[in-house]
Design a protein around this motif. Sequence first.
Motif: not given
Length: 201
Positions: A9-13, A32-33, A79-81
């Motif tokens: 999972p990528r960091d989307f902070s 959810l992602y 898509n979420h990314e």
Amino acid sequence: MADVKRYTPRDFSKVRGLNGISDKQLEEHLKLYEGYVKRTNALTEKLQAICADGKASGADPVFAELTRRLGFEYSGMVNHEYYFDNMAPGAQAEPPSGGKLRKALEASFGKYETWLADFRAIATMPGIGWAMTFQDPTTGWLSNHWINLHQDNVPVGFKPVLVMDGWEHAYMRDYLATERAKYVDAFFKNVSWEAVEKRIA
């Protein structure tokens, strides 16, 4: 046997502190992602094991269903990314005049306002899915589309340029189920036009 491909999972902070989309909403959405990433990894591992054992068969309902499910989970992850990548706090109201994105929108729709009205109309249609602007790799033209689930209606070979999650999980901590238009307004207050422009070929 080849190593199993695994995604992290990528960091989307960086998306915290958005205008009109709360951090609580984002925390739930990011969980959810992460679930999509986890399920993509699990399905990839199972399917690779079936292939390695020489048991891949379209006539096998388990193999067929796992393969179909991978398309849903994989697309949900990607898509979420795109979605989280094209948002940032303190964003500009619209793409800058004279920029590559603005020129592409004007070349495709005549003017920015026409593209925006079209995107908003699609984004507020009833149903679950995504509103996306894609670029045709052959012509460079941009077009808006409604994507059912995560993988249905994606134009083959087209590149996502702007991605908005239209599922209720994207906004229902902050807005009612009937208030997607308010969420769309909030989304456009947080579009990172710089990130979107980088996707233009």
